[in-house]
Design an enzyme around this catalytic site. Structure first.
Site, PDB file in Angstrom:
ATOM      1  N   ALA A  31     -48.973 -55.064 -22.474  1.00  0.00           N
ATOM      2  CA  ALA A  31     -47.898 -54.087 -22.366  1.00  0.00           C
ATOM      3  C   ALA A  31     -48.515 -52.789 -21.869  1.00  0.00           C
ATOM      4  O   ALA A  31     -49.729 -52.606 -21.963  1.00  0.00           O
ATOM      5  CB  ALA A  31     -47.281 -53.872 -23.750  1.00  0.00           C
ATOM      6  N   GLY A  71     -49.668 -58.651 -24.074  1.00  0.00           N
ATOM      7  CA  GLY A  71     -48.395 -59.026 -23.461  1.00  0.00           C
ATOM      8  C   GLY A  71     -48.573 -59.889 -22.220  1.00  0.00           C
ATOM      9  O   GLY A  71     -47.677 -60.679 -21.876  1.00  0.00           O
ATOM     10  N   GLU A 100     -48.891 -63.265 -23.518  1.00  0.00           N
ATOM     11  CA  GLU A 100     -47.578 -63.649 -24.060  1.00  0.00           C
ATOM     12  C   GLU A 100     -46.620 -64.036 -22.929  1.00  0.00           C
ATOM     13  O   GLU A 100     -45.816 -64.954 -23.063  1.00  0.00           O
ATOM     14  CB  GLU A 100     -46.997 -62.490 -24.887  1.00  0.00           C
ATOM     15  CG  GLU A 100     -47.780 -62.251 -26.177  1.00  0.00           C
ATOM     16  CD  GLU A 100     -47.273 -61.034 -26.928  1.00  0.00           C
ATOM     17  OE1 GLU A 100     -47.396 -59.913 -26.389  1.00  0.00           O
ATOM     18  OE2 GLU A 100     -46.756 -61.187 -28.049  1.00  0.00           O
ATOM     19  N   GLU A 107     -54.442 -57.050 -29.543  1.00  0.00           N
ATOM     20  CA  GLU A 107     -53.597 -56.018 -30.153  1.00  0.00           C
ATOM     21  C   GLU A 107     -54.197 -55.453 -31.429  1.00  0.00           C
ATOM     22  O   GLU A 107     -54.024 -54.276 -31.743  1.00  0.00           O
ATOM     23  CB  GLU A 107     -52.195 -56.583 -30.448  1.00  0.00           C
ATOM     24  CG  GLU A 107     -51.310 -56.738 -29.207  1.00  0.00           C
ATOM     25  CD  GLU A 107     -51.491 -58.071 -28.491  1.00  0.00           C
ATOM     26  OE1 GLU A 107     -52.490 -58.772 -28.753  1.00  0.00           O
ATOM     27  OE2 GLU A 107     -50.629 -58.410 -27.659  1.00  0.00           O
TER      28      GLU A 107
HETATM   29  C1  3H9 Z   1     -49.598 -55.298 -26.067  1.00  0.00           C
HETATM   30  O1  3H9 Z   1     -49.682 -55.985 -25.100  1.00  0.00           O
HETATM   31  C2  3H9 Z   1     -48.469 -55.376 -27.047  1.00  0.00           C
HETATM   32  C3  3H9 Z   1     -47.620 -56.589 -26.897  1.00  0.00           C
HETATM   33  O2  3H9 Z   1     -48.130 -57.672 -27.650  1.00  0.00           O
HETATM   34  C4  3H9 Z   1     -46.245 -56.381 -27.431  1.00  0.00           C
HETATM   35  C5  3H9 Z   1     -45.446 -55.265 -26.888  1.00  0.00           C
HETATM   36  C6  3H9 Z   1     -44.053 -55.227 -27.386  1.00  0.00           C
HETATM   37  N1  3H9 Z   1     -51.742 -50.135 -20.714  1.00  0.00           N
HETATM   38  O3  3H9 Z   1     -60.595 -50.229 -19.550  1.00  0.00           O
HETATM   39  P1  3H9 Z   1     -60.610 -49.796 -18.144  1.00  0.00           P
HETATM   40  C7  3H9 Z   1     -55.817 -48.478 -18.081  1.00  0.00           C
HETATM   41  S1  3H9 Z   1     -50.755 -54.103 -26.430  1.00  0.00           S
HETATM   42  C8  3H9 Z   1     -51.898 -49.022 -20.004  1.00  0.00           C
HETATM   43  O4  3H9 Z   1     -61.364 -48.562 -17.799  1.00  0.00           O
HETATM   44  P2  3H9 Z   1     -62.045 -52.185 -17.471  1.00  0.00           P
HETATM   45  C9  3H9 Z   1     -56.947 -47.681 -18.686  1.00  0.00           C
HETATM   46  O5  3H9 Z   1     -56.451 -46.642 -19.500  1.00  0.00           O
HETATM   47  C10 3H9 Z   1     -51.910 -54.180 -25.095  1.00  0.00           C
HETATM   48  N2  3H9 Z   1     -53.052 -48.699 -19.379  1.00  0.00           N
HETATM   49  O6  3H9 Z   1     -61.064 -50.976 -17.172  1.00  0.00           O
HETATM   50  C11 3H9 Z   1     -57.645 -47.184 -17.448  1.00  0.00           C
HETATM   51  O7  3H9 Z   1     -56.866 -46.115 -16.930  1.00  0.00           O
HETATM   52  P3  3H9 Z   1     -57.541 -44.933 -16.104  1.00  0.00           P
HETATM   53  C12 3H9 Z   1     -52.838 -55.311 -25.211  1.00  0.00           C
HETATM   54  C13 3H9 Z   1     -54.070 -49.545 -19.480  1.00  0.00           C
HETATM   55  O8  3H9 Z   1     -62.158 -52.951 -16.232  1.00  0.00           O
HETATM   56  C14 3H9 Z   1     -57.503 -48.355 -16.474  1.00  0.00           C
HETATM   57  O9  3H9 Z   1     -56.411 -49.121 -16.968  1.00  0.00           O
HETATM   58  N3  3H9 Z   1     -53.843 -55.219 -24.198  1.00  0.00           N
HETATM   59  C15 3H9 Z   1     -53.964 -50.734 -20.209  1.00  0.00           C
HETATM   60  O10 3H9 Z   1     -63.289 -51.688 -18.145  1.00  0.00           O
HETATM   61  C16 3H9 Z   1     -58.722 -49.237 -16.394  1.00  0.00           C
HETATM   62  O11 3H9 Z   1     -59.094 -49.634 -17.714  1.00  0.00           O
HETATM   63  C17 3H9 Z   1     -54.989 -54.540 -24.381  1.00  0.00           C
HETATM   64  O12 3H9 Z   1     -55.244 -54.008 -25.430  1.00  0.00           O
HETATM   65  C18 3H9 Z   1     -52.727 -51.021 -20.836  1.00  0.00           C
HETATM   66  N4  3H9 Z   1     -52.539 -52.164 -21.535  1.00  0.00           N
HETATM   67  O13 3H9 Z   1     -61.303 -53.071 -18.557  1.00  0.00           O
HETATM   68  C19 3H9 Z   1     -55.928 -54.497 -23.210  1.00  0.00           C
HETATM   69  N5  3H9 Z   1     -55.137 -51.390 -20.143  1.00  0.00           N
HETATM   70  O14 3H9 Z   1     -58.054 -45.564 -14.859  1.00  0.00           O
HETATM   71  C20 3H9 Z   1     -56.459 -53.103 -23.020  1.00  0.00           C
HETATM   72  C21 3H9 Z   1     -55.943 -50.638 -19.378  1.00  0.00           C
HETATM   73  O15 3H9 Z   1     -56.432 -43.981 -15.907  1.00  0.00           O
HETATM   74  N6  3H9 Z   1     -57.267 -52.986 -21.849  1.00  0.00           N
HETATM   75  N7  3H9 Z   1     -55.310 -49.523 -18.976  1.00  0.00           N
HETATM   76  O16 3H9 Z   1     -58.618 -44.423 -16.994  1.00  0.00           O
HETATM   77  C22 3H9 Z   1     -58.549 -53.416 -21.775  1.00  0.00           C
HETATM   78  O17 3H9 Z   1     -59.090 -54.008 -22.688  1.00  0.00           O
HETATM   79  C23 3H9 Z   1     -59.310 -53.102 -20.531  1.00  0.00           C
HETATM   80  O18 3H9 Z   1     -58.660 -52.044 -19.891  1.00  0.00           O
HETATM   81  C24 3H9 Z   1     -59.451 -54.264 -19.533  1.00  0.00           C
HETATM   82  C25 3H9 Z   1     -60.117 -53.730 -18.233  1.00  0.00           C
HETATM   83  C26 3H9 Z   1     -60.337 -55.351 -20.154  1.00  0.00           C
HETATM   84  C27 3H9 Z   1     -58.125 -54.846 -19.167  1.00  0.00           C
END
Ligand code: 3H9
Length: 701
Positions: free
Chosen positions: A67, A106, A109, A129
Site C-alpha cells: 500500500a 498489499g 495481497e 507490515e
Molecule cells: C501495506 O501494504 C498494508 C496493507 O497490508 C493493507 C492496507 C490496507 N509506500 O526503500 P527504498 C518509497 S503496508 C510509499 O529507498 P529500496 C521510499 O520511501 C506496506 N512509499 O528503496 C523511497 O522514497 P524516496 C507494506 C514507499 O530499493 C522509495 O520508495 N510494504 C513504499 O532500498 C524507494 O524506497 C512495505 O512495508 C510504500 N509502501 O527498497 C515495503 N515503499 O525515493 C516498504 C517504498 O522518496 N518498502 N517507498 O525516498 C521497502 O521495504 C523498500 O522500499 C523496498 C525497496 C524493499 C520495496
C-alpha cells in the site's frame, strides 16, 4: 512529496489476453490513482468480449511493494485495497499476477487475490507490515493461511521476512516460476487457462481449524511472553489467523479490517512508520544536487582493531575488495583472527555457507604496508582516538592515496576540519563514523566540514548505501568536541544521569528506569560494556567547559581500575564470563562519599523523574544540534538515536516523542529544571522558537 503519475495503470492487449500494467515509480505502491486505474482496467478487460484471461504486471523495479504508506495519515479514498481485491477475486475471467522484484504487503495481497500467480525466479515475496506496527489489512491474514496453512502464514507475517520465488512455489504460494521473460511467459500461461480457479472467497466451507487451534494458542502465549500484552500487531495477527480458521471469509475480512484500523491508530505504528521514512529522508544529502558518488570498488581500512575489522567485514559482505592495513605481524594476525572468527560463527550458525565464507575472504588483503593504499578508491582511517596519531597517519595516507581517492576518518569526536587538513587534501576528506559492531549496526554518520567537496561527501554516502547502511549527515561546528549527533546527545544523556547519581539515585535505578522506557540497556550498563577508560580518555583529551557541570564519579572509578566488564568490576560486578552483573557496593559507597564531600543531601527520584530529566536533556541537546546546523533535520536525530543508541523504534525517536508532548510543554518543563543545570536544561533557541510559534519539530523535516 512526489506526486503519483496521473495515469499509473495501462490496459494493453495481446490477442485474447488483457494485460494490466502498473507504472508508479519507484516501487509501484498501491496509492489511490493506482487502485482506481487497476479497477477501471479490470472492468474494461472483463467487459471486452474477446478477453479470455487477464494478466496484472508492473513496469520498473518491482511488482507493487505494498500500500502507499504515505496515504495512511490521510482520509481514506475509494476503492480501498479490500474493495479492489474483491473485484479481482470475483472477476469472471481468470486473472494472473506476474510478479517480479519484491511483492510486499498489499502487493502480495494483490497477487493472492488473483486466481493464479507466476513469478520471475529472482522475485521475492513477503508481508512486512509488522515492521510498521501493522498487519496485512487487505485480505492477507485470511488468504495466506488458506493458501499455505496457518503455521507458515504465521511465520511469514510475524517475521516480515521475504521468501524467494522458489520457496514460494514449494509452499504453494505461487503456481509457477520462470527464468525467462516474465511478461511473455505470463501471457502464455494465461492462454492455457480455461477457468477461474475457485479462490478463498468462493469457498463455502470453513477452513478446518481443529488441527490448528493448539498452534494458535501457542503463538498467542509466545507473543505475550516475548513481547508483552502491549504488542498490538502481533497479537492481532494471531486473532486474524484464528478467524481465518474458524470463520467464513467475509467475517474474517471484517475482523481483519477492524484489527488493521486499531493497529494503524496505535502510537507504535506511528513511531515505526516515522522511523521508516526518517531513515530514507536521512539519506538525502544536499550535496546530491552538485555531485554523484564516484565508483568505489576497492576500499582500504587503516587500523584493524574491533572497529576497523568490523568495517572490513561489512565491506566484504557487500562485495567490496578490502585492504586492511595493520602495524606489524601481530596486528595483522589479530585482525585476521577477528575477521576469521566472524566467518566461523556465521558458518556455524548457518547464515553463510562454507563456500560463501571462503569466497568473501578471497577479497581480503591484509598487510602492514601503507603503500598498498594507492589502489584504493576509498580509504578509511580507523585507529584509536588520539589526535596526533590520527593526524600523522592521515598525512601518510594523503601522501600515497591515488589523486581522486576519498579519505575518511572514523573519528567520533576529534576536530574533523583539522584532521582533513592533515591529509593535505581536505576537499577529498570526510568523516565516516561507524557504530559498533560495524558489521551489524546500520548507522553511519557522514561528517561534513567546510572544505569537503560535494563529490567526496556523495562518495561516502554512496558507499554507506552500498553497504546497506543508513547514512546521516552531520556537519561539524565550531567547538566540535563532543562528537557528531549521536555522541553529543549521549554526553547530555550521561550528564543528566550523573547529576541524579550525585543527588541520590543509584546506577541500577537509573538503568532500570531507562530500560522500562524501552532502551535495551541503561547508561551505566552501556558504560560497563564499552569500558570506562574509553570515555575517560575522551574527557581528558579536551578542555573542560567551565559552564558545564562536571561529575567526577566515573573518573574516580577509572582511577580505582574499575573499568566495567573488561575488569569484571564497574557500576556492576560480573561473575567470570557473565555479561549481566550485580550492583557494585563499592561504587555505591564511593558515590555517597562523593556526595558528602560536595555537601549534597541525597533525595529520592522516581522512575518517572529519571526518565523525564534524561529525555528532556536528549531533546534539548537535539534542538541545540539543529540550531548549530550539526543535524540537518529532527528526523535525522531520531534515526541516529534509534540505530545508534537503542531508542525504542516504536516511539519513532526523541524528536517525534517531543512533538507528541508538544514543544511548548517541553519548553515549560525544561524551564523548571533549567536552574539546576542550564547547560543541559535551558531551552535551546530552536525549541523556544517552536514553542512560541506553536510549531512542531516535524515542521522542520
Ligand atoms: C501495506 O501494504 C498494508 C496493507 O497490508 C493493507 C492496507 C490496507 N509506500 O526503500 P527504498 C518509497 S503496508 C510509499 O529507498 P529500496 C521510499 O520511501 C506496506 N512509499 O528503496 C523511497 O522514497 P524516496 C507494506 C514507499 O530499493 C522509495 O520508495 N510494504 C513504499 O532500498 C524507494 O524506497 C512495505 O512495508 C510504500 N509502501 O527498497 C515495503 N515503499 O525515493 C516498504 C517504498 O522518496 N518498502 N517507498 O525516498 C521497502 O521495504 C523498500 O522500499 C523496498 C525497496 C524493499 C520495496
Amino acid at each position: 512529496m512526489k506526486q503519483a503519475p496521473k495515469h499509473p495503470v495501462r490496459l494493453e492487449r495481446q490477442g485474447t489476453i488483457a494485460l494490466i500494467v502498473i507504472e508508479n515509480p519507484p516501487v509501484n505502491a498501491l496509492g489511490v490513482a493506482v487502485r482506481r486505474g487497476i479497477a477501471a482496467a479490470l472492468n474494461a478487460a472483463v467487459a471486452h468480449d474477446k478477453t479470455d484471461a487477464i494478466v496484472i504486471a508492473a513496469n520498473g523495479r518491482t511488482f507493487p511493494a505494498g500500500a502507499d504508506i504515505r496515504e495512511f495519515d490521510m482520509a481514506a479514498q475509494e476503492p480501498s485495497l479490500g474493495q479492489l481485491f474483491d473485484l479481482i477475486e470475483n472477476a469472471p475471467k481468470p486473472v494472473v499476477a506476474a510478479i517480479h522484484g519484491t511483492a510486499l504487503g498489499g502487493g502480495l495481497e494483490l497477487a493472492m487475490a488473483a486466481h493464479y500467480r507466476i513469478a520471475s525466479s529472482d522475485a521475492r515475496m513477503g508481508l512486512p507490515e509488522i515492521h510498521l506496527g501493522l498487519l496485512p489489512g487487505a485480505g492477507g491474514t485470511q488468504r495466506l493461511p488458506r493458501l499455505i496453512g496457518a503455521e507458515l502464514a504465521f511465520d511469514m507475517m510475524m517475521s516480515g521476512n521475504q521468501l524467494s520465488a522458489g520457496i514460494c512455489a514449494e509452499i504453494g504460494l505461487i503456481d509457477s516460476v520462470t527464468s525467462g521473460d516474465l511478461r511473455s511467459e505470463a501471457v502464455a500461461y494465461a492462454r492455457t487457462l480455461t477457468e477461474v480457479r475457485p479462490t478463498a472467497l468462493n469457498r463455502t466451507h470453513l477452513m478446518d481449524g481443529g488441527d490448528y487451534m493448539a498452534t494458535v494458542a501457542a503463538r498467542r502465549a509466545q507473543v505475550k511472553a516475548d513481547l508483552g500484552a502491549g504488542a498490538l500487531a502481533p497479537l492481532k495477527i494471531v486473532d486474524c489467523v484464528e478467524a481465518a480458521l474458524l470463520l467464513p471469509m467475509d467475517a474474517g475480512l471484517q475482523l481483519e479490517r477492524a484489527a488493521f484500523e486499531d493497529c494503524l491508530a496505535s502510537r507504535e505504528s506511528a513511531g515505526l512508520r516515522h522511523a521508516f521514512f526518517a531513515e530514507r529522508r536521512a539519506a538525502k544529502f544536499p550535496e546530491a544536487a552538485d555531485a554523484k558518488p564516484a565508483k568505489v570498488e576497492r576500499i582500504a581500512i587503516v587500523g584493524g582493531g574491533t572497529m576497523g575489522s568490523g568495517i572490513a567485514i561489512a565491506g566484504l559482505q557487500s562485495g567490496f575488495a578490502v585492504t586492511l592495513v595493520e602495524q606489524g605481524e601481530s596486528g595483522v594476525n589479530a585482525a585476521l583472527e577477528q575477521i576469521g572468527a566472524f566467518y566461523e560463527r556465521s558458518i556455524a550458525k548457518g547464515r553463510l555457507s562454507e563456500a560463501q565464507g571462503a569466497a568473501a575472504l578471497t577479497h581480503l588483503q591484509l598487510t602492514n604496508k601503507l603503500d598498498t593504499l594507492g589502489e584504493a578508491d576509498l580509504i578509511i582511517e580507523a585507529i584509536g582516538e588520539d589526535f596526533d596519531l590520527k593526524a600523522s597517519i592521515l598525512a601518510e595516507i594523503g601522501a600515497v592515496a591515488k589523486p581522486d581517492a576519498v579519505i575518511a576518518t572514523n573519528t567520533s569526536y576529534l576536530d574533523l576540519s583539522a584532521l582533513a587538513a592533515a591529509t593535505g587534501r581536505p576537499a577529498n576528506t570526510i568523516g565516516l563514523h561507524f557504530f559498533a559492531p560495524a558489521q551489524v549496526n546500520k548507522l553511519v554518520e557522514v561528517g561534513v566540514h567546510d572544505a569537503a567537496s560535494a563529490q567526496a561527501v556523495m562518495t561516502g554516502v554512496g558507499f554507506a548505501k552500498a553497504m546497506g547502511k543508513t547514512p546521516v549527515r552531520a556537519r561539524v561546528h565550531k567547538g566540535f568536541g563532543s562528537g557528531y549527533i549521536g555522541n553529543a546527545i549521549l554526553e547530555a544523556y550521561r550528564l543528566a544521569a550523573d547529576i541524579m547519581l550525585e543527588h541520590g539515585a543509584t546506577p541500577a535505578q537509573i538503568d532500570g528506569a531507562m530500560r522500562s522506557f524501552g532502551f535495551p540497556l541503561g547508561p551505566y550498563q552501556i558504560a560497563d560494556m564499552s569500558g570506562l577508560d574509553i570515555a575517560y580518555a575522551r574527557r581528558q583529551s579536551k578542555p573542560r567547559d567551565p559552564d558545564v557541570r562536571y561529575v567526577e564519579i566515573a573518573d574516580k572509578m577509572v582511577e580505582q581500575g574499575w573499568l566495567g566488564q573488561k575488569t569484571r568490576r564497574g557500576y556492576y560486578i560480573y561473575a567470570e564470563g557473565q555479561r549481566t552483573g550485580v550492583p557494585n557496593g563499592d561504587v555505591l559507597k564511593m558515590i555517597s562519599e562523593h556526595r558528602a564531600h560536595k555537601g549534597i543531601t541525597a533525595r529520592k527520584f522516581s522512575d518517572r523523574d529519571i526518565r523525564d530529566r534524561i529525555l528532556l536533556a536528549i531533546v534539548n541537546a537535539g534542538a541545540r544540534l539543529l540550531g548549530e546546523g550539526v543535524a540537518a533535520r529532527p528526523s535525522d536525530i531520531d534515526t541516529v538515536m534509534v540505530h545508534g543508541f537503542g531508542y525504542p523504534r516504536s516511539r519513532g525517536g526523541p524528536m517525534m516523542d517531543a512533538d507528541a508532548t508538544t514543544p511548548s510543554i517541553i519548553a515549560s518543563r525544561l524551564s523548571v529544571l533549567a536552574p539546576e543545570e542550564p547547560s543541559l536544561w535551558a531551552a535551546a533557541p530552536v525549541l523556544t522558537m517552536l514553542a512560541q510559534e506553536r510549531q512542531k519539530f516535524a515542521d522542520l523535516n
